[in-house]
Design an enzyme around this catalytic site. Structure first.
Site, PDB file in Angstrom:
ATOM      1  N   TYR A  68     -29.566  -5.449   9.989  1.00  0.00           N
ATOM      2  CA  TYR A  68     -30.679  -4.548   9.674  1.00  0.00           C
ATOM      3  C   TYR A  68     -31.910  -4.866  10.535  1.00  0.00           C
ATOM      4  CZ  TYR A  68     -28.274  -2.701   5.532  1.00  0.00           C
ATOM      5  OH  TYR A  68     -27.405  -2.069   4.685  1.00  0.00           O
ATOM      6  N   TYR A  71     -21.014  -0.172   4.004  1.00  0.00           N
ATOM      7  CA  TYR A  71     -19.872  -1.094   4.075  1.00  0.00           C
ATOM      8  C   TYR A  71     -18.867  -0.612   5.110  1.00  0.00           C
ATOM      9  CZ  TYR A  71     -16.055  -4.127   2.644  1.00  0.00           C
ATOM     10  OH  TYR A  71     -15.058  -5.068   2.640  1.00  0.00           O
ATOM     11  N   VAL A  72     -18.393  -1.565   5.914  1.00  0.00           N
ATOM     12  CA  VAL A  72     -17.329  -1.291   6.886  1.00  0.00           C
ATOM     13  C   VAL A  72     -16.218  -2.315   6.629  1.00  0.00           C
ATOM     14  CG1 VAL A  72     -16.749  -1.227   9.360  1.00  0.00           C
ATOM     15  CG2 VAL A  72     -18.983  -0.386   8.586  1.00  0.00           C
ATOM     16  N   GLY A 118     -18.129  -4.511  14.056  1.00  0.00           N
ATOM     17  CA  GLY A 118     -18.500  -4.873  15.428  1.00  0.00           C
ATOM     18  C   GLY A 118     -18.104  -3.819  16.449  1.00  0.00           C
ATOM     19  N   GLY A 156     -19.526  -0.581  16.239  1.00  0.00           N
ATOM     20  CA  GLY A 156     -20.564   0.462  16.211  1.00  0.00           C
ATOM     21  C   GLY A 156     -20.517   1.359  14.989  1.00  0.00           C
ATOM     22  N   ILE A 157     -19.541   1.136  14.080  1.00  0.00           N
ATOM     23  CA  ILE A 157     -19.393   2.056  12.943  1.00  0.00           C
ATOM     24  C   ILE A 157     -20.581   1.941  11.974  1.00  0.00           C
ATOM     25  CG2 ILE A 157     -17.968   2.640  10.935  1.00  0.00           C
ATOM     26  CD1 ILE A 157     -15.495   1.902  12.591  1.00  0.00           C
ATOM     27  N   GLY A 158     -20.991   0.700  11.661  1.00  0.00           N
ATOM     28  CA  GLY A 158     -22.120   0.494  10.734  1.00  0.00           C
ATOM     29  C   GLY A 158     -23.393   1.138  11.259  1.00  0.00           C
TER      30      GLY A 158
HETATM   31  C1  LIG Z   1     -23.263  -4.897   8.033  1.00  0.00           C
HETATM   32  C2  LIG Z   1     -22.146  -3.979   8.505  1.00  0.00           C
HETATM   33  C3  LIG Z   1     -22.230  -2.654   7.737  1.00  0.00           C
HETATM   34  C4  LIG Z   1     -22.285  -3.737  10.000  1.00  0.00           C
HETATM   35  O1  LIG Z   1     -21.295  -2.827  10.396  1.00  0.00           O
HETATM   36  P1  LIG Z   1     -20.623  -2.920  11.852  1.00  0.00           P
HETATM   37  O2  LIG Z   1     -19.785  -1.713  12.003  1.00  0.00           O
HETATM   38  O3  LIG Z   1     -19.969  -4.216  12.003  1.00  0.00           O
HETATM   39  O4  LIG Z   1     -21.937  -2.880  12.760  1.00  0.00           O
HETATM   40  P2  LIG Z   1     -22.027  -2.414  14.273  1.00  0.00           P
HETATM   41  O5  LIG Z   1     -20.725  -2.638  14.940  1.00  0.00           O
HETATM   42  O6  LIG Z   1     -22.600  -1.051  14.289  1.00  0.00           O
HETATM   43  O7  LIG Z   1     -23.083  -3.446  14.818  1.00  0.00           O
HETATM   44  C5  LIG Z   1     -24.408  -3.074  15.106  1.00  0.00           C
HETATM   45  C6  LIG Z   1     -25.150  -4.241  15.658  1.00  0.00           C
HETATM   46  O8  LIG Z   1     -25.296  -5.257  14.664  1.00  0.00           O
HETATM   47  C7  LIG Z   1     -24.696  -6.448  15.135  1.00  0.00           C
HETATM   48  N1  LIG Z   1     -23.910  -6.995  14.072  1.00  0.00           N
HETATM   49  C8  LIG Z   1     -22.957  -6.384  13.362  1.00  0.00           C
HETATM   50  N2  LIG Z   1     -22.421  -7.216  12.493  1.00  0.00           N
HETATM   51  C9  LIG Z   1     -23.078  -8.365  12.683  1.00  0.00           C
HETATM   52  C10 LIG Z   1     -22.971  -9.623  12.108  1.00  0.00           C
HETATM   53  N3  LIG Z   1     -22.031  -9.824  11.148  1.00  0.00           N
HETATM   54  N4  LIG Z   1     -23.805 -10.588  12.504  1.00  0.00           N
HETATM   55  C11 LIG Z   1     -24.719 -10.346  13.479  1.00  0.00           C
HETATM   56  N5  LIG Z   1     -24.869  -9.175  14.074  1.00  0.00           N
HETATM   57  C12 LIG Z   1     -24.050  -8.214  13.674  1.00  0.00           C
HETATM   58  C13 LIG Z   1     -23.770  -6.087  16.261  1.00  0.00           C
HETATM   59  O9  LIG Z   1     -23.725  -7.158  17.197  1.00  0.00           O
HETATM   60  C14 LIG Z   1     -24.392  -4.852  16.831  1.00  0.00           C
HETATM   61  O10 LIG Z   1     -25.371  -5.148  17.777  1.00  0.00           O
HETATM   62  P3  LIG Z   1     -25.229  -4.532  19.270  1.00  0.00           P
HETATM   63  O11 LIG Z   1     -25.215  -3.040  19.090  1.00  0.00           O
HETATM   64  O12 LIG Z   1     -26.448  -5.034  19.948  1.00  0.00           O
HETATM   65  O13 LIG Z   1     -23.944  -5.083  19.771  1.00  0.00           O
HETATM   66  C15 LIG Z   1     -20.748  -4.646   8.273  1.00  0.00           C
HETATM   67  O14 LIG Z   1     -20.741  -5.905   8.877  1.00  0.00           O
HETATM   68  C16 LIG Z   1     -20.367  -4.798   6.824  1.00  0.00           C
HETATM   69  O15 LIG Z   1     -19.794  -3.892   6.208  1.00  0.00           O
HETATM   70  N6  LIG Z   1     -20.655  -5.959   6.227  1.00  0.00           N
HETATM   71  C17 LIG Z   1     -20.312  -6.216   4.860  1.00  0.00           C
HETATM   72  C18 LIG Z   1     -21.135  -5.384   3.892  1.00  0.00           C
HETATM   73  C19 LIG Z   1     -22.602  -5.599   4.076  1.00  0.00           C
HETATM   74  O16 LIG Z   1     -23.052  -6.720   4.277  1.00  0.00           O
HETATM   75  N7  LIG Z   1     -23.347  -4.484   3.993  1.00  0.00           N
HETATM   76  C20 LIG Z   1     -24.778  -4.480   4.215  1.00  0.00           C
HETATM   77  C21 LIG Z   1     -25.551  -5.004   3.076  1.00  0.00           C
HETATM   78  S1  LIG Z   1     -25.480  -4.011   1.641  1.00  0.00           S
END
Ligand SMILES: CC(C)(COP(=O)(O)OP(=O)(O)OC[C@H]1O[C@@H](n2cnc3c(N)ncnc32)[C@H](O)[C@@H]1OP(=O)(O)O)[C@@H](O)C(=O)NCCC(=O)NCCS
Length: 172
Positions: free
Chosen positions: A139, A94-95, A101, A103-105
């Site tokens: 994922y 979770y972020v 967006g 790079g943290i996830g």
């Molecule tokens: C899923 C989650 C952990 C991603 O974290 P984040 O920090 O936003 O991810 P990143 O910035 O590392 O993104 C990594 C890649 O995924 C893509 N991405 C991230 N969020 C995205 C989204 N909501 N939709 C589509 N692509 C996404 C980014 O474009 C990036 O791709 P790139 O490196 O080619 O630009 C975050 O959106 C989150 O906490 N969501 C809510 C909780 C959740 O759904 N957890 C996972 C399921 S349990």
């Protein structure tokens, strides 16, 4: 934005519980969260703790409006597959919305991957809600396979009341 990914510490307990609750709210399951900072402290920081967490931390000047400097977490534990050996199970990732967006996830997952390799795991396994398309996209982009679809697995659970019944009915 600068951030570090590091293993959680006792000082992070309150912040991680806050994020666990945020994550549960997203899944409309806040009423199911029973864990407290004290439970996580007792279960997670003893010598034989079976689980760990990574946290993403930003410097104080980049904290959220609510004051958070712990802005993401990845919670994991080891499990074992009789076919393939050790598996790292990713319980939560979770972020906070304002920090997505950046790079943290993927950094949290990359650090979990490092732990998985160090522990000799053959897989990182996790559950993702089927309505959570952004998570599925995230994922998939990182190379995950949907084994529910690919291998026709059902996720099953025996809940506490039924566990009790199983014990009471205990067949010899
Ligand atoms: C899923 C989650 C952990 C991603 O974290 P984040 O920090 O936003 O991810 P990143 O910035 O590392 O993104 C990594 C890649 O995924 C893509 N991405 C991230 N969020 C995205 C989204 N909501 N939709 C589509 N692509 C996404 C980014 O474009 C990036 O791709 P790139 O490196 O080619 O630009 C975050 O959106 C989150 O906490 N969501 C809510 C909780 C959740 O759904 N957890 C996972 C399921 S349990």
């Amino acid at each position: 934005m600068s951030y570090i990914i590091r293993p959680w510490a006792l000082k992070d307990l309150k912040a991680v519980v806050r994020l666990i609750r945020e994550s549960a709210s997203l899944h409309k399951a806040l009423d199911q969260v029973k864990t407290t900072p004290e439970m996580l402290r007792d279960d997670g920081f003893r010598e034989d703790a079976t689980f760990g967490s990574l946290v993403a931390e930003v410097p104080p000047e980049q904290r959220s409006k609510e004051g958070d400097t712990i802005v993401g977490y990845q919670f994991h534990y080891l499990t074992y597959c009789t076919w393939d050996g050790h598996i790292l199970f990713g319980e939560d990732l979770y972020v906070l919305p304002g920090f997505r967006g950046k790079g943290i996830g993927s950094s949290l997952l990359a650090k979990a991957a490092k732990i998985a390799l160090a522990k000799g795991c053959s897989q990182i396994r996790f559950i993702s809600a089927n309505w959570n398309q952004p998570a599925t996209d995230f994922y998939t982009k990182l190379g995950a396979l949907n084994v529910t679809v690919q291998d026709n697995w059902n996720l099953c659970s025996i809940e506490r009341e039924q566990i009790q019944k199983l014990v009471e009915q205990g067949r010899k």
